[in-house]
Design an enzyme around this catalytic site. Structure first.
Site, PDB file in Angstrom:
ATOM      1  N   GLU A  49      29.134 -15.595  34.160  1.00 40.36           N
ATOM      2  CA  GLU A  49      30.310 -16.060  34.904  1.00 40.36           C
ATOM      3  C   GLU A  49      31.041 -17.171  34.142  1.00 40.36           C
ATOM      4  OE1 GLU A  49      31.791 -14.983  37.641  1.00 40.36           O
ATOM      5  OE2 GLU A  49      30.358 -13.356  37.875  1.00 40.36           O
ATOM      6  N   TYR A 134      34.238 -20.427  43.286  1.00 40.77           N
ATOM      7  CA  TYR A 134      34.253 -19.022  42.865  1.00 40.77           C
ATOM      8  C   TYR A 134      32.942 -18.646  42.158  1.00 40.77           C
ATOM      9  CZ  TYR A 134      35.379 -14.707  40.596  1.00 40.77           C
ATOM     10  OH  TYR A 134      35.327 -13.396  40.195  1.00 40.77           O
ATOM     11  N   ASP A 152      39.639 -13.045  44.332  1.00 44.08           N
ATOM     12  CA  ASP A 152      40.281 -13.437  43.069  1.00 44.08           C
ATOM     13  C   ASP A 152      41.612 -12.690  42.964  1.00 44.08           C
ATOM     14  OD1 ASP A 152      39.613 -10.864  42.404  1.00 44.08           O
ATOM     15  OD2 ASP A 152      38.328 -11.383  40.711  1.00 44.08           O
TER      16      ASP A 152
END
Ligand code: SF4
Length: 309
Positions: A49, A134, A152
């Site tokens: 990520e 996120y 997103d």
């Protein structure tokens, strides 16, 4: 909210289960293979990520594999020299060096504050250095199947086009949460991001990718594919796509229609024997039959079309 309730501003399809299942089946049948999709190790997922925040996914693969080969666990990373971690980041063109520093610090936190075990909720994960909402939610979803619906840019685009969700963050959050099946954040978030990443792209590829939401999609029906990040109509080869969408929308409304009745409802210049007449419409319906969206029946009273159930 129950399956039949609508919100003030938009309306998700009544048959929420069918919408969910269609997307999960589509995703499970075929999707891009990234190595971090095959692991549920929170450290490996966190590294993917952080790396993919600024780097294209295809390029992240080598870097991710190299990083984990060198520092396979949080303990290894925590014990590493920070300069080595930053050097790796720079060598692989992974963007801001701060991300490498934060990742290094987060590994130390996991070791020192959590006894080497990652926390598993989005709130706790946000306590880690450099981990925002996120990323925390992505790790909670993909490592622990314990996340909220990801929202997103891709997910917003899908919700806006498919279900007319207005361009408003709170509305997107509500719609995305309402769509996500309870307790399935891992597969769901992967699936909806895949939809936005390969099908509902800025210039959408509805038919080429067999988008599983064509039957319900407002943009597919209307031909208006603008979105918050696509302010003007993306250009397509011809307008066939729009007419396919109109056929779907019209058959949803009427259940079943005879060929000419359908033709007149989807274009004002329909003329049975003209350029845009029966032959043209049968070609359009043939594609939809091949895509298993529509079925046609030939009888004494002509051709009748209906949505495939
Ligand atoms: S049908 Fe097209 S516009 Fe609608 S959700 Fe699918 S890819 Fe996006």
């Amino acid at each position: 909210m129950t399956d039949t309730e609508a919100t003030d501003d938009w309306c998700l399809p009544d048959d929420r289960e069918a919408v969910r299942n269609a997307l999960i089946e589509w995703y499970e049948a075929d999707h891009r293979e990234f190595p971090w999709r095959r692991t549920d190790d929170p450290y490996e997922i966190l590294v993917s990520e952080v790396m993919s925040q600024q780097t294209q996914l295809d390029r992240v693969v080598d870097a991710w594999e190299g990083f984990l080969e060198r520092w396979p666990t949080t303990a290894d990373l925590a014990a590493a020299d920070r300069a080595a971690v930053v050097g790796f980041w720079t060598d692989h063109s992974l963007g801001y060096n701060n991300r490498a520093k934060y990742l290094h610090e987060a590994a130390r936190q996991v070791e020192d504050e959590y006894d080497g075990e990652f926390p598993d909720s989005p709130d706790e994960l946000q306590e880690l250095m450099g981990v925002g909402p996120y990323t925390a939610n992505a790790v909670a979803s993909f490592a622990f199947n314990n996340g909220d619906a990801v929202v997103d840019t891709n997910v917003k685009r899908v919700c806006y086009r498919a279900f007319d969700v207005p361009d408003d963050d709170a509305a997107f959050e509500d719609a995305a949460s309402d769509l996500m099946p309870h307790g399935k954040s891992r597969v769901w978030n992967n699936a909806i991001m895949e939809l936005g990443g390969v099908a509902c792209t800025q210039t959408p590829r509805c038919d080429e990718t067999g988008c599983p939401w064509r039957e319900w999609c407002s943009a597919y029906a209307s031909g208006d594919f603008t979105a918050p990040d696509v302010p003007t109509q993306p250009s397509f080869e011809g307008s066939r796509r729009q007419f396919r969408g109109r056929v779907i929308a019209t058959l949803r409304e009427y259940d079943e229609l005879e060929l000419d009745a359908l033709g007149h409802r989807i274009r004002v210049d329909y003329a049975p024997d003209g350029e845009y007449g029966r032959e043209w419409l049968e070609g359009l319906l043939g594609d939809l039959v091949d895509d298993e969206l529509v079925e046609i029946e030939r009888g004494d009273d002509g051709v009748r079309a209906r949505l495939r159930r």
